[in-house]
Design an enzyme around this catalytic site. Structure first.
Site, PDB file in Angstrom:
ATOM      1  N   LYS A 150       0.810  -1.081   0.116  1.00  0.00           N
ATOM      2  CA  LYS A 150       0.031  -0.035   0.020  1.00  0.00           C
ATOM      3  C   LYS A 150       0.762   1.451   0.114  1.00  0.00           C
ATOM      4  CE  LYS A 150      -4.419  -1.573   1.944  1.00  0.00           C
ATOM      5  NZ  LYS A 150      -5.288  -1.456   2.884  1.00  0.00           N
TER       6      LYS A 150
ATOM      7  N   LYS B  77      -3.999 -11.212  -6.813  1.00  0.00           N
ATOM      8  CA  LYS B  77      -5.089 -11.387  -6.118  1.00  0.00           C
ATOM      9  C   LYS B  77      -6.364 -10.411  -6.441  1.00  0.00           C
ATOM     10  CE  LYS B  77      -5.436  -9.303  -2.315  1.00  0.00           C
ATOM     11  NZ  LYS B  77      -5.482  -8.705  -0.903  1.00  0.00           N
TER      12      LYS B  77
ATOM     13  N   LYS C 253     -10.835  -5.373  -4.694  1.00  0.00           N
ATOM     14  CA  LYS C 253     -11.831  -4.437  -5.034  1.00  0.00           C
ATOM     15  C   LYS C 253     -11.204  -3.089  -5.492  1.00  0.00           C
ATOM     16  CE  LYS C 253     -12.930  -3.730  -0.084  1.00  0.00           C
ATOM     17  NZ  LYS C 253     -12.837  -5.047   0.670  1.00  0.00           N
TER      18      LYS C 253
END
Ligand code: TYM
Length: 331
Positions: free
Chosen positions: A111, A195, A198
């Site tokens: 992130k 992966k 969303k």
């Protein structure tokens, strides 16, 4: 009865990957454990959120948990920020964690890499695993059902619990991770080596639980498959078709072996058409239950009861933690 804890972030609408990796397990395990399910809104704010959207997503997530098949009479469903013990535990556990071990967390590295400058990364993104450890340890959870991507965070939780038990007082249970037998890591539909998420920029790579069912079937039909034509499970060499077999198996409870036998003479096109229908039917049923809960008064009553039960248990543990660390006056 043993205790179960798990959480999902209200940072958007969950995908079928979240359903298969997490919710499906929750439903299967709810009868065996004293179960706590959390909408972890304090985790969501480690990255920027729109405040109105966050509230809306938290409510939607409550309805999604219930639409998955959780029985509100048995389980406790609550919003993290409504139980103040979580923030208190997080602080005490941050003071038990080391910067080095937090910086090594892959989720933080991934992130943080997306934000191009250090000033754009919140401290919360770094200390997030301490908040998550608190979530779990507050309830003395024996098991934590999650998808594979959370493995490192659960290991961290066990390490912190052990450190706290040794350094201060032996008060925490070391939780066990529970991964689903099939579907612990559902992959992107158009890049099956990564992966399903969303937050992927490509809308075709994931299906959310609130997607239009016909559009979702279309996404399955256009999912990337592999160069040959055989319908076979081989994650290494055939990640596309293996991912679709996993989704098919998880949504129907047919084993992967049964599916490869059933489709051994079929084309990828026929297989994907059928899976598209399976996903479409699943979403139609799911969304009917979702709409029922979202529009019912019951939803707030369930969240109120969940908050009260969770707070009773978590407050007791916070007191034990404070006593162990010498915070406040002697009680
Ligand atoms: P989150 O919100 O990213 O994901 C919720 C759950 O879905 C699983 N999952 C997947 N499973 C299979 N395939 C995928 N592609 C996939 N993507 C996500 C996740 O593993 C997770 O089980 N840190 C957690 C939330 C959390 C938590 C906790 C979980 C906070 N406190 C305490 C357990 C216990 C998270 O970000 O999950």
């Amino acid at each position: 009865m043993k205790t179960l804890f798990s959480g999902v972030q209200p940072s958007g609408i969950p995908t079928i990957g979240n359903y298969i990796g997490a919710y499906k397990q929750f439903v299967e395990l709810q009868d065996e454990y004293d179960s706590y399910f959390c909408i972890v809104d304090q985790h969501a704010i480690t990255v920027p959120q729109d405040r109105l959207k966050l509230r809306e997503n938290s409510r939607a997530l409550a309805a999604i948990y219930l639409a998955s098949g959780l029985n509100p009479d048995k389980i406790s469903l609550f919003i993290q920020s409504e139980v103040s013990a979580h923030a208190k535990a997080a602080w005490m556990l941050q003071c038990t964690s080391y910067i080095g071990e937090l910086e090594r967390m892959t989720q933080f590295k991934d992130k943080a890499r997306k934000q191009n400058q250090r000033d754009g990364i919140s401290v919360g993104l770094l200390t997030y695993p301490a908040l998550m450890a608190g979530d779990i340890l507050l309830y003395n959870a024996d098991v934590v059902p999650v998808g594979e991507d959370q493995t490192q965070h659960i290991e961290f939780t066990r390490n912190i619990a052990e450190r706290f038990n040794t350094k201060y007082n032996d008060i925490f249970t070391l939780p066990e991770i529970k991964l689903p037998a099939v579907g612990g890591r559902i992959m992107s539909l158009n890049e099956p080596v990564k992966k399903m998420s969303k937050s992927d920029d490509n809308q075709k790579s994931f299906i959310t639980l609130l997607d239009d069912p016909n559009q979702a079937a279309k996404k399955i039909r256009s999912a990337v498959t592999d160069s040959d034509t055989e319908i076979k499970f081989d994650k290494e060499n055939k990640p596309g078709i293996s991912n679709l077999l996993t989704i098919y198996s998880s949504l129907t409870d047919k084993t992967i072996g049964q599916l490869t036998e059933e489709y051994k003479d079929s084309s990828y096109g026929d297989f994907k058409k059928d899976l598209g229908e399976v996903v479409k039917e699943f979403l139609i049923d799911f969304q009917e239950r979702y709409n029922y809960y979202l529009n019912s008064e019951e939803l707030d009553e369930i969240l109120d009861a969940g908050r009260d039960k969770a707070a009773r248990k978590a407050d007791k543990m916070v007191e034990k933690m404070e006593r162990a660390m010498g915070l406040g006056r002697k009680r």
